[in-house]
Write a protein that holds these residues in place. Sequence first.
Motif, PDB file in Angstrom:
ATOM      1  N   PHE A  80       0.811  -1.221   0.000  1.00 52.04           N
ATOM      2  CA  PHE A  80       0.000   0.000   0.000  1.00 52.04           C
ATOM      3  C   PHE A  80       0.849   1.277   0.000  1.00 52.04           C
ATOM      4  CE2 PHE A  80      -3.834  -2.279   0.511  1.00 52.04           C
ATOM      5  CZ  PHE A  80      -3.588  -3.318   1.385  1.00 52.04           C
ATOM      6  N   MET A  81       2.152   1.107   0.164  1.00 52.51           N
ATOM      7  CA  MET A  81       3.029   2.279   0.319  1.00 52.51           C
ATOM      8  C   MET A  81       3.645   2.717  -0.997  1.00 52.51           C
ATOM      9  SD  MET A  81       5.048   1.657   3.904  1.00 52.51           S
ATOM     10  CE  MET A  81       6.030   0.282   3.295  1.00 52.51           C
ATOM     11  N   HIS A  82       3.761   4.018  -1.142  1.00 53.37           N
ATOM     12  CA  HIS A  82       4.586   4.562  -2.222  1.00 53.37           C
ATOM     13  C   HIS A  82       6.042   4.457  -1.769  1.00 53.37           C
ATOM     14  CE1 HIS A  82       0.874   5.863  -3.833  1.00 53.37           C
ATOM     15  NE2 HIS A  82       0.753   6.962  -3.125  1.00 53.37           N
ATOM     16  N   MET A  83       6.916   4.066  -2.680  1.00 56.58           N
ATOM     17  CA  MET A  83       8.318   3.868  -2.333  1.00 56.58           C
ATOM     18  C   MET A  83       9.212   4.711  -3.241  1.00 56.58           C
ATOM     19  SD  MET A  83       8.082   1.673   0.110  1.00 56.58           S
ATOM     20  CE  MET A  83       9.843   1.347   0.313  1.00 56.58           C
ATOM     21  N   GLY A  84      10.376   5.065  -2.730  1.00 57.94           N
ATOM     22  CA  GLY A  84      11.276   5.871  -3.547  1.00 57.94           C
ATOM     23  C   GLY A  84      12.724   5.703  -3.153  1.00 57.94           C
ATOM     24  N   TRP A  85      13.573   6.156  -4.015  1.00 57.80           N
ATOM     25  CA  TRP A  85      15.015   6.236  -3.760  1.00 57.80           C
ATOM     26  C   TRP A  85      15.436   7.699  -3.886  1.00 57.80           C
ATOM     27  CZ3 TRP A  85      18.163   2.557  -1.920  1.00 57.80           C
ATOM     28  CH2 TRP A  85      17.737   1.224  -2.002  1.00 57.80           C
ATOM     29  N   PHE A  86      16.169   8.134  -2.872  1.00 62.30           N
ATOM     30  CA  PHE A  86      16.718   9.483  -2.857  1.00 62.30           C
ATOM     31  C   PHE A  86      18.229   9.386  -2.781  1.00 62.30           C
ATOM     32  CE2 PHE A  86      13.137  12.479  -2.067  1.00 62.30           C
ATOM     33  CZ  PHE A  86      12.112  11.548  -2.031  1.00 62.30           C
ATOM     34  N   ARG A  87      18.879  10.466  -3.146  1.00 66.03           N
ATOM     35  CA  ARG A  87      20.346  10.507  -3.148  1.00 66.03           C
ATOM     36  C   ARG A  87      20.796  11.806  -2.493  1.00 66.03           C
ATOM     37  NH1 ARG A  87      22.259  10.028  -8.923  1.00 66.03           N
ATOM     38  NH2 ARG A  87      21.536  12.177  -9.169  1.00 66.03           N
ATOM     39  N   GLN A  88      21.855  11.713  -1.713  1.00 62.74           N
ATOM     40  CA  GLN A  88      22.466  12.911  -1.148  1.00 62.74           C
ATOM     41  C   GLN A  88      23.955  12.894  -1.447  1.00 62.74           C
ATOM     42  OE1 GLN A  88      21.621  13.675   2.999  1.00 62.74           O
ATOM     43  NE2 GLN A  88      22.122  15.827   2.731  1.00 62.74           N
ATOM     44  N   ALA A  89      24.356  13.803  -2.326  1.00 60.05           N
ATOM     45  CA  ALA A  89      25.768  13.937  -2.663  1.00 60.05           C
ATOM     46  C   ALA A  89      26.454  14.820  -1.617  1.00 60.05           C
ATOM     47  CB  ALA A  89      25.915  14.550  -4.048  1.00 60.05           C
ATOM     48  N   PRO A  90      27.750  14.703  -1.476  1.00 59.34           N
ATOM     49  CA  PRO A  90      28.478  15.515  -0.495  1.00 59.34           C
ATOM     50  C   PRO A  90      28.216  17.005  -0.678  1.00 59.34           C
ATOM     51  CG  PRO A  90      29.907  13.811  -1.379  1.00 59.34           C
ATOM     52  CD  PRO A  90      28.643  13.767  -2.184  1.00 59.34           C
ATOM     53  N   GLY A  91      27.805  17.668   0.383  1.00 60.13           N
ATOM     54  CA  GLY A  91      27.571  19.095   0.339  1.00 60.13           C
ATOM     55  C   GLY A  91      26.286  19.525  -0.340  1.00 60.13           C
ATOM     56  N   LYS A  92      25.448  18.556  -0.696  1.00 63.66           N
ATOM     57  CA  LYS A  92      24.209  18.886  -1.396  1.00 63.66           C
ATOM     58  C   LYS A  92      23.003  18.372  -0.632  1.00 63.66           C
ATOM     59  CE  LYS A  92      26.162  19.085  -6.047  1.00 63.66           C
ATOM     60  NZ  LYS A  92      26.007  18.621  -7.458  1.00 63.66           N
ATOM     61  N   GLN A  93      21.843  18.875  -1.007  1.00 67.06           N
ATOM     62  CA  GLN A  93      20.615  18.423  -0.376  1.00 67.06           C
ATOM     63  C   GLN A  93      20.197  17.073  -0.932  1.00 67.06           C
ATOM     64  OE1 GLN A  93      17.762  21.635  -0.959  1.00 67.06           O
ATOM     65  NE2 GLN A  93      18.230  22.438   1.062  1.00 67.06           N
ATOM     66  N   ARG A  94      19.436  16.364  -0.139  1.00 66.03           N
ATOM     67  CA  ARG A  94      18.882  15.096  -0.587  1.00 66.03           C
ATOM     68  C   ARG A  94      17.888  15.358  -1.718  1.00 66.03           C
ATOM     69  NH1 ARG A  94      17.020  11.024   4.095  1.00 66.03           N
ATOM     70  NH2 ARG A  94      19.055  11.785   4.818  1.00 66.03           N
ATOM     71  N   VAL A 103       6.266   6.240   2.013  1.00 69.21           N
ATOM     72  CA  VAL A 103       5.258   7.194   2.466  1.00 69.21           C
ATOM     73  C   VAL A 103       4.009   6.410   2.838  1.00 69.21           C
ATOM     74  CG1 VAL A 103       3.869   9.198   1.892  1.00 69.21           C
ATOM     75  CG2 VAL A 103       6.169   8.984   0.954  1.00 69.21           C
ATOM     76  N   TRP A 104       3.560   6.628   4.059  1.00 76.23           N
ATOM     77  CA  TRP A 104       2.369   5.924   4.547  1.00 76.23           C
ATOM     78  C   TRP A 104       1.583   6.847   5.450  1.00 76.23           C
ATOM     79  CZ3 TRP A 104      -0.975   2.484   3.560  1.00 76.23           C
ATOM     80  CH2 TRP A 104      -1.802   1.935   4.550  1.00 76.23           C
ATOM     81  N   LEU A 105       0.347   7.070   5.080  1.00 72.75           N
ATOM     82  CA  LEU A 105      -0.547   7.961   5.830  1.00 72.75           C
ATOM     83  C   LEU A 105       0.103   9.331   6.059  1.00 72.75           C
ATOM     84  CD1 LEU A 105      -2.021   5.456   8.455  1.00 72.75           C
ATOM     85  CD2 LEU A 105      -2.986   6.188   6.263  1.00 72.75           C
ATOM     86  N   GLY A 106       0.725   9.828   5.012  1.00 70.10           N
ATOM     87  CA  GLY A 106       1.298  11.165   5.059  1.00 70.10           C
ATOM     88  C   GLY A 106       2.616  11.287   5.792  1.00 70.10           C
ATOM     89  N   GLN A 107       3.169  10.179   6.241  1.00 69.21           N
ATOM     90  CA  GLN A 107       4.424  10.221   6.974  1.00 69.21           C
ATOM     91  C   GLN A 107       5.532   9.562   6.167  1.00 69.21           C
ATOM     92  OE1 GLN A 107       4.157   9.260  11.064  1.00 69.21           O
ATOM     93  NE2 GLN A 107       6.361   9.239  11.410  1.00 69.21           N
ATOM     94  N   ASP A 108       6.698  10.194   6.197  1.00 69.72           N
ATOM     95  CA  ASP A 108       7.864   9.661   5.509  1.00 69.72           C
ATOM     96  C   ASP A 108       8.674   8.759   6.439  1.00 69.72           C
ATOM     97  OD1 ASP A 108       7.770  12.558   3.842  1.00 69.72           O
ATOM     98  OD2 ASP A 108       8.405  10.809   2.712  1.00 69.72           O
ATOM     99  N   TYR A 109       9.172   7.677   5.878  1.00 68.17           N
ATOM    100  CA  TYR A 109      10.083   6.786   6.587  1.00 68.17           C
ATOM    101  C   TYR A 109      11.349   6.644   5.748  1.00 68.17           C
ATOM    102  CZ  TYR A 109       5.987   5.573   9.347  1.00 68.17           C
ATOM    103  OH  TYR A 109       4.879   5.633  10.161  1.00 68.17           O
ATOM    104  N   TRP A 110      12.493   6.533   6.433  1.00 67.80           N
ATOM    105  CA  TRP A 110      13.780   6.482   5.751  1.00 67.80           C
ATOM    106  C   TRP A 110      14.621   5.308   6.250  1.00 67.80           C
ATOM    107  CZ3 TRP A 110      14.563   9.891   1.847  1.00 67.80           C
ATOM    108  CH2 TRP A 110      13.755  11.026   1.814  1.00 67.80           C
ATOM    109  N   GLY A 111      15.401   4.756   5.327  1.00 74.81           N
ATOM    110  CA  GLY A 111      16.415   3.798   5.724  1.00 74.81           C
ATOM    111  C   GLY A 111      17.662   4.522   6.181  1.00 74.81           C
TER     112      GLY A 111
END
Length: 115
Positions: free
Chosen positions: A31-45, A98-106
């Motif tokens: 039921f969850m939307h899933m994603g991959w994000f990246r954070q490079a050195p000195g940059k925002q996710r 993302v589940w019920l408007g809340q973000d979860y992160w590894g």
Amino acid sequence: QVHLVESGGGLAQAGGSLRLSCAASGSIFSFMHMGWFRQAPGKQRELVARITSAGSTNYADSAKGRFTISRDNAKNTVDLQMNSLKSEDTGVYYCNSVWLGQDYWGQGTQVTVSS
């Protein structure tokens, strides 16, 4: 509560490939939307790729044509296949749900691409 664990990061040469995997706990994965994000050195996710609960996908412009996100609801996993890697793909990659408007992160997995 959702618990995410990434694996598969490491060192790759430019032009090479890596496959990241994220395992999620719980019975609500499908039921969850899933994603991959990246954070490079000195940059925002930043968003790399996302897949909805229905299987629709979207990608950052930098990832289009090179990366593929997929999910296996039977195994509670979401993968990111990364091909034709570039040095600018270097960073810490985070799995997101993302589940019920809340973000979860590894905890994140490091990807380093050498040119």
